[in-house]
Design an enzyme around this catalytic site. Structure first.
Site, PDB file in Angstrom:
ATOM      1  N   TYR A 230      -2.185  -1.838  11.005  1.00  0.00           N
ATOM      2  CA  TYR A 230      -2.101  -1.546   9.155  1.00  0.00           C
ATOM      3  C   TYR A 230      -1.101  -1.012   8.093  1.00  0.00           C
ATOM      4  CZ  TYR A 230      -3.730  -1.131   3.755  1.00  0.00           C
ATOM      5  OH  TYR A 230      -3.909  -1.349   2.980  1.00  0.00           O
TER       6      TYR A 230
ATOM      7  N   SER B 221       1.222  -0.993  -0.012  1.00  0.00           N
ATOM      8  CA  SER B 221      -0.131   0.251   0.052  1.00  0.00           C
ATOM      9  C   SER B 221       0.738   0.987  -0.269  1.00  0.00           C
ATOM     10  CB  SER B 221      -0.364  -0.074   1.284  1.00  0.00           C
ATOM     11  OG  SER B 221      -1.414   0.997   1.330  1.00  0.00           O
TER      12      SER B 221
END
Length: 533
Positions: free
Chosen positions: A176, A164
């Site tokens: 995350y 990401s």
């Protein structure tokens, strides 16, 4: 001069376009294994590659996902159940793949499976929240890759890891970003390790795209559940309006940044699989290219200011006017950097410092140095011998306790002991569970990462773990800035400690080499291990 530079840039981009336009031949005989194919990127990629003529092995988590994908794909597509958090499931899937591809080998694996919740301010979370997501987003990527890597080496194929853009910068708290930083590090080390075997490794770093992972309602529900579980004193820290501001901000950001064109990401994945000369990194999405990546290259102080000014603030936070003044003061602080760094806090004898890993190395030296300066040091050691040796070398004011940082019950006992020792005063800390005490003192968190948390030079778990420390520290610093807590990262180079002892490193290399299968040893050659020592 400007015209010459513009001309050279134009020629470079034309050359790159031509080079990257070439595709590998014989795709009809190439197998591609994709995880996370129940929905989202994985599902769309599986169907796209199937249409292009590849043999697709789609890893799904549910039977429903398998059935629905089979209905809309050709007979060339095969599904397999895989739970990336379960090593037995990963191994079974790898054995199935080996039976399917045979001696042809596997052309590519696409590590796409991932989750995005829970996410929230760091002091809303527990260690189990971190473990759950890291087991999917990072450990699952590593486990799946290692399970099929011998098959990929046969074809000199591809590993495509979906990270990401938040594997480059941490704009929010939670696991995350930590997990995605780890994927970036694993990807870099794997690329370097596999280059001699002709295996190419690529990383996909999407911005916000409309998938189940970026479902605003899902994220809002997760934030609301985290808030509901918080003790009242933590809620009071943030104020009653903070949760409403946070939910509104999620809605606003997802509405502003989320891109519904998944093919922007799919085309990057397909290029990484089928191009003769794939890129090492792909960053699809306007927000990734124009916002997040440029911010990741900014000095940390500037990125911090941007995020602090654009996120909801607890009621203890400064007003917008004061924050604007802080922005101006920050600019002055850059000019007077060395002057500012020369100032020290006072009343050392009333400030507690908690340090882990004090048996030897940096922790041991720091404990003795701070003890000598008058701080009230609480030194955590793994062994009784380490604690006894440190006590003998320090003043009577230094306290020791036994702590195993991998054992949650050991950490809880340490929290209780430190809490009794410091009373209402406070300390410097490196663990999540000490945050309530740190808030009282408006103290410090000092996390020891490594320069290898910025640049991956070696394989294994060390660099991914230090990348994770960098991400956790960045998000923690931004979350805790409102409460007056300062968070610092130490990024040492190579120093002579127990961690860098050559005899221990060589012994571990020998252990790893000895357990390899003969075919892997043969692929490295008979002199490789001797050259490493």
């Amino acid at each position: 001069m400007f015209m010459y530079i513009s001309g050279l840039l134009a020629l470079y981009f034309i050359y790159r376009w031509y080079k990257e336009s070439k595709r590998v031949p014989d795709k009809e005989n190439k197998y591609v294994y994709i995880t996370g194919c129940d929905s989202g990127f994985g599902n769309v990629l599986a169907r796209h590659l199937d249409q292009l003529g590849f043999y697709v092995i789609a890893g799904c988590y549910t039977e429903k996902g398998e059935d629905e994908l089979k209905k809309i794909a050709s007979g060339r597509l095969t599904t397999v159940h895989v739970d990336v958090t379960n090593s037995e499931s990963v191994s079974k899937a790898a054995a199935f793949i080996k039976s399917v591809v045979g001696q042809k080998g596997l052309w590519a694996v696409v590590n796409n499976a991932g989750v995005s919740v829970p996410s929230g301010p760091t002091d809303w979370l527990t260690i189990d929240d971190f473990k759950g997501m890291i087991s999917v987003n990072l450990l699952g990527v590593i486990d799946v890759t290692l399970s099929v890597l011998p098959l990929i080496k046969i074809t000199k194929g591809r590993v495509v890891n979906v990270a990401s853009v938040f594997g480059r910068i941490s704009p929010f708290g939670g696991p995350y970003c930590v997990s995605k930083y780890g994927v970036e590090s694993f990807n870099d080390s794997l690329r370097l390790d596999m280059a001699p075997f002709g295996v190419k490794v690529a990383c996909i770093e999407p911005g916000f795209f409309k998938t189940n992972v970026t479902d605003a309602a899902l994220v809002q529900d997760s934030v609301r559940k985290l808030w509901d579980k918080l003790p009242q004193d933590v809620k009071d820290d943030y104020g009653p309006n903070f949760i409403h501001s946070s939910l509104a901000k999620v809605e606003e950001r997802f509405g502003l940044f989320t891109d519904g064109d998944l093919m922007k990401v799919i085309n990057c994945m397909e290029h990484a699989i089928s191009a003769v000369h794939p890129r090492t990194r792909y960053s699809p999405g306007w927000d990734a290219k124009l916002l997040w990546l440029p911010l990741s290259y900014m000095p940390t102080c500037i990125a911090d200011i941007v995020f602090v000014l654009t996120t909801p603030r607890p009621h203890v936070a400064l007003s917008h006017m004061v924050l604007t003044c802080a922005l101006l003061l920050a600019a002055l602080a850059v000019v007077h950097w060395y002057i500012r760094d020369s100032y020290k806090v006072d009343a050392f004898d009333k400030k507690h410092v908690f340090i882990t890993g004090c048996d030897s190395g940096f922790g041991n030296l720091l404990a003795r140095q701070l003890d000598g300066k008058g701080f009230r040091v609480i030194a955590a050691c793994l062994t009784e011998k380490g604690a006894a040796d440190l006590k003998a070398a320090a003043s009577p004011g230094l306290k020791t306790l036994l702590l195993n940082v991998t054992d949650s019950s050991s950490i809880r006992r340490a929290v209780e002991l430190v809490g009794k020792e410091v009373g209402e005063r406070g300390l410097i800390d490196v663990t999540l569970k000490f945050l309530p005490l740190l808030k009282k003192a408006q103290g410090r968190v000092v996390n020891v990462a490594s320069i290898l948390g910025r640049l991956t030079l070696t394989g294994g778990g060390y660099c991914p773990s230090k990348y994770g420390v960098e991400a956790f520290s960045d998000s923690l610093r931004r979350d805790m800035q409102h409460f007056g807590i300062k968070v610092s990262i130490i990024e040492p180079g190579f120093f002579k400690t127990a961690v860098t002892r050559i005899d221990l490193i060589n012994a571990d290399l020998k252990r790893l080499w000895s357990r390899l299968s003969q075919d892997i040893k043969d692929s490295y050659g008979p002199t490789y291990f001797d050259d490493c020592e």
